[in-house]
Design an enzyme around this catalytic site. Structure first.
Site, mmCIF file in Angstrom:
data_model
loop_
_atom_site.group_PDB
_atom_site.id
_atom_site.type_symbol
_atom_site.label_atom_id
_atom_site.label_comp_id
_atom_site.label_asym_id
_atom_site.label_seq_id
_atom_site.Cartn_x
_atom_site.Cartn_y
_atom_site.Cartn_z
ATOM 1 N N HIS A 26 38.776 61.271 -16.463
ATOM 2 C CA HIS A 26 37.487 60.516 -16.068
ATOM 3 C C HIS A 26 37.500 59.157 -15.579
ATOM 4 O O HIS A 26 38.713 58.681 -15.927
ATOM 5 C CB HIS A 26 36.543 60.843 -17.077
ATOM 6 C CG HIS A 26 36.994 60.046 -18.319
ATOM 7 N ND1 HIS A 26 36.872 58.657 -18.701
ATOM 8 C CD2 HIS A 26 37.552 60.472 -19.472
ATOM 9 C CE1 HIS A 26 37.448 58.266 -19.691
ATOM 10 N NE2 HIS A 26 37.819 59.460 -20.378
ATOM 11 N N GLU B 215 38.109 65.941 -25.296
ATOM 12 C CA GLU B 215 38.692 65.177 -25.830
ATOM 13 C C GLU B 215 39.203 65.154 -27.271
ATOM 14 O O GLU B 215 38.704 66.307 -27.791
ATOM 15 C CB GLU B 215 38.340 63.764 -25.630
ATOM 16 C CG GLU B 215 39.286 62.362 -26.174
ATOM 17 C CD GLU B 215 40.638 62.402 -25.343
ATOM 18 O OE1 GLU B 215 41.427 63.581 -25.641
ATOM 19 O OE2 GLU B 215 40.863 61.477 -24.549
#
Length: 288
Positions: free
Chosen positions: A23, A135
């Protein structure tokens, strides 16, 4: 050839091309890079992209279109966190959204304090959200997701159906996943990819998830190739890799192989075929 000794050959239909993307810069990255303890701050719950993060998204989008990737990707998979979803729709989504009743926007205007106009779902690959590529779970509020129903309002055309629970039941305030647990989850995700029919897939995920997952791969390669596979990702970095189904976990037949030998008939090497022909042409000696 022995594995790792040189080039390897694999049937094309037992391979998938993965475009791995971290990201863009999130609000948590800015302070976290200065002081790791900042990741513990509740101010960064489900961190969104910074203005610089959106610039990184714009630059990657230009590359994806200039390189032709935008025309070859069959599917986009995103981690269900705000910064990854914003990156996925910004890079791989359609153009600006025109208010039409027959199509849903990928992202509504100003989703996640983005200051961005709505993004269309026209002329782009489907985007689905999957929990497996999240994550490192636990403790850090920036890695906790909001309810799926909240995301569905902000990103109407994204498919959240693979996610079973509306609330985040995976993130724990006092328990952080170990590196080994992240890697095991990553391997489970890679195995899940073989259940998908798509052959070229973009995956928008996170630095920790990518690093710990990719360390499991490349042990049969040259050390420099292993190093290339495993190095940390920068914000909005894209790397294209091929994953190979060595165990025949996938069952799809090739769409490009051709069986040959049509019409049916003798199909032998030329020297063998000549010998067979001569045998047929030899005259009968008359002996029985």
């Amino acid at each position: 050839m022995d594995g790792g000794a040189g080039p390897s050959l694999f049937p094309l239909h037992r391979c998938k091309t993965l475009h791995l993307v971290r990201h863009g810069q999130g609000i948590h990255n800015v302070e976290g890079d200065k002081n790791y303890k900042a990741y513990l701050s509740p101010d960064y719950f489900d961190a969104h992209l910074t203005p610089l993060g959106w610039q990184q998204v714009d630059n990657l989008r230009k590359h994806v279109h200039a390189s032709g990737l935008s025309k070859t990707i069959d599917l986009v998979i995103t981690s269900p966190l705000l910064r990854t979803i914003q990156t996925a729709v910004g890079v791989f989504g359609g153009e600006g959204y025109a208010d039409k009743a027959d199509v849903l926007p990928l992202m509504v205007a100003n989703a996640g304090n983005s200051g961005r106009a709505a993004i269309s779902s026209l002329n782009c690959p489907p985007i689905i959200a999957v929990e497996h590529c999240r994550e490192h779970l636990g403790v850090h509020p920036c890695d906790k997701r909001r309810n799926i129903s909240d995301y569905q309002f902000l990103f109407p055309a994204i498919d959240f159906s693979p996610i079973e629970n509306d609330e985040d039941v995976l993130w724990k305030a006092n328990i952080r996943e170990t590196k080994e647990e992240v890697a095991a989850r990553g391997l489970k995700f890679m195995n899940w990819l073989w259940t998908r029919k798509e052959k070229e897939i973009a995956i928008v995920t996170h630095s920790g998830f990518l690093f710990h997952t990719l360390t499991l791969f490349g042990n049969d390669c040259h050390p420099l190739v292993k190093k290339e596979i495993c190095k940390h990702f920068a914000n909005c970095e894209l790397r294209s890799m091929v994953i190979v189904d060595r165990s025949m976990a996938g069952s799809d037949d090739s769409t490009t192989n051709y069986p040959g030998k049509i019409p049916s008939g003798l199909d032998l090497p030329s020297d063998v075929a000549v010998e067979k022909k001569l045998e047929k042409e030899e005259p009968d000696s008359g002996f029985t």
